[in-house]
Design a protein around this motif. Sequence first.
Motif, PDB file in Angstrom:
ATOM      1  N   TYR A 214      75.444  24.578  61.494  1.00 49.91           N
ATOM      2  CA  TYR A 214      74.085  25.095  61.375  1.00 49.91           C
ATOM      3  C   TYR A 214      73.209  24.149  60.563  1.00 49.91           C
ATOM      4  CZ  TYR A 214      74.856  29.587  63.624  1.00 49.91           C
ATOM      5  OH  TYR A 214      75.095  30.555  64.545  1.00 49.91           O
ATOM      6  N   THR A 218      69.860  22.754  62.187  1.00 46.85           N
ATOM      7  CA  THR A 218      68.536  23.004  61.601  1.00 46.85           C
ATOM      8  C   THR A 218      67.958  21.756  60.949  1.00 46.85           C
ATOM      9  OG1 THR A 218      69.601  23.795  59.563  1.00 46.85           O
ATOM     10  CG2 THR A 218      68.995  25.442  61.219  1.00 46.85           C
ATOM     11  N   LEU A 224      64.277  22.467  64.733  1.00 50.26           N
ATOM     12  CA  LEU A 224      63.606  23.266  63.717  1.00 50.26           C
ATOM     13  C   LEU A 224      62.155  23.530  64.086  1.00 50.26           C
ATOM     14  CD1 LEU A 224      63.669  24.647  60.963  1.00 50.26           C
ATOM     15  CD2 LEU A 224      63.111  22.441  59.927  1.00 50.26           C
ATOM     16  N   ALA A 353      70.976  29.230  66.740  1.00 50.21           N
ATOM     17  CA  ALA A 353      69.966  29.056  65.693  1.00 50.21           C
ATOM     18  C   ALA A 353      68.574  29.232  66.265  1.00 50.21           C
ATOM     19  CB  ALA A 353      70.115  27.671  65.056  1.00 50.21           C
TER      20      ALA A 353
END
Length: 413
Positions: A214, A218, A224, A353
């Motif tokens: 993760y 990210t 993101l 995510a």
Amino acid sequence: MSPPSPVRLKDAMSKWELIGILVVMTALVALSIDMMLPALPDIAESLNPAEENHRQLVVTAFLIGFGVAQLLYGPLADRFGRKPVILGALAFYGVATLVCLVAASFETLLLARFFQGAAAAACRVIATAIARDLTSGRRMAEVMSMAMTVFMIVPIIAPALGQLILMIAPWRWIFVALLLFAAGLALWLIFRLPETLHPEYRRPLRPLAILASYREATGDRLLLGYTLAGAAFFGGLYGFLNTAEQIFAEHYGLGDAFPIAFAAVAGAMSVTSYVNSRLVGRLGQRRLSHGALFAFTAISSLHAIVIAAGVDSLPLFIVMLAAAMMLLGLIAANFSALAMENVGHIAGTASAAYGFASGVIGAIIGAGIGQLYADSALPLVAGQAVMGLVTIGLVVLTEGGRLFGVGDEASAE
């Protein structure tokens, strides 16, 4: 036992069967949301929520569960493979749907809807991961857009299907229909879906390894940035889902005919999904999605000004809302493909995510917009305009101020 060999699209299945599987997997999510819309008044009358607008929470609870659970499915899919995880989730979906079917209180229904959404989240994560396993770059955007084109038929007909069930049976029978649909999907996957996870991409299911995945996901600028942009944009869409029944059926007085107006808006979105699948290979994800985002924001802003000036009629509302919402077909699949551009080696975790943040944040924003409803369409339209502006700002930051470019997408094949 040795892990399965890497699977290529031409070896696994035809392109059209892949699209069909993606459509049916994502259709379960759409049906779980949109078939409920015409039943919200009956649910409120049967289970007596504290306030009238709280019936929207039947949608919101599903969306929040849908977003939160995606964090779990990514690591599971990257460890155990796509097929066992999706089949286990469908079994969980069946249990949650049975609880919805027999819920005796509004609170029990909301809890069961949360878990139903949590189970359905696997469909989104695994569908995106399967597509990324077998395709990439513009090819992935093309496949996802073609799947979205067929998929967009579902929101067109889902409220009508829900209304049809209500004409012959109580609202609880909608959950019977969802249970049967999920069972059919499970059978298709059991007999036709191979394991698509590449053996070298299997990752250990250890807390530190999961956190590392993760953190890597990210830490990618595109993932993101487009995740936050998707969250803001989908907040406006979820606001529409929350308030559509009240706006059409109550504010404009359509009553049981509300699915017809809803279908008109959803139908406009399906057209541009098809257009995107035809153009994305030539123009690229950035040019299409950025242009559509500016157009969406301009139309929504103009619509809000018109309603605030006192010009509010059903035909005008449908035309302007459809004009704005149809641009979703040029944004959704492209944002997803751009977010996944650099993270194919952790596709399951990256997809999770993206889905978690865009889903949960979007659901919260949509719930806030929905709770502002007070027999007026202005909160919805103004909320979509504001979210469009926020999304533009996030995309500008993500791309370093360079919009409408190509980036690395042309070579990511």
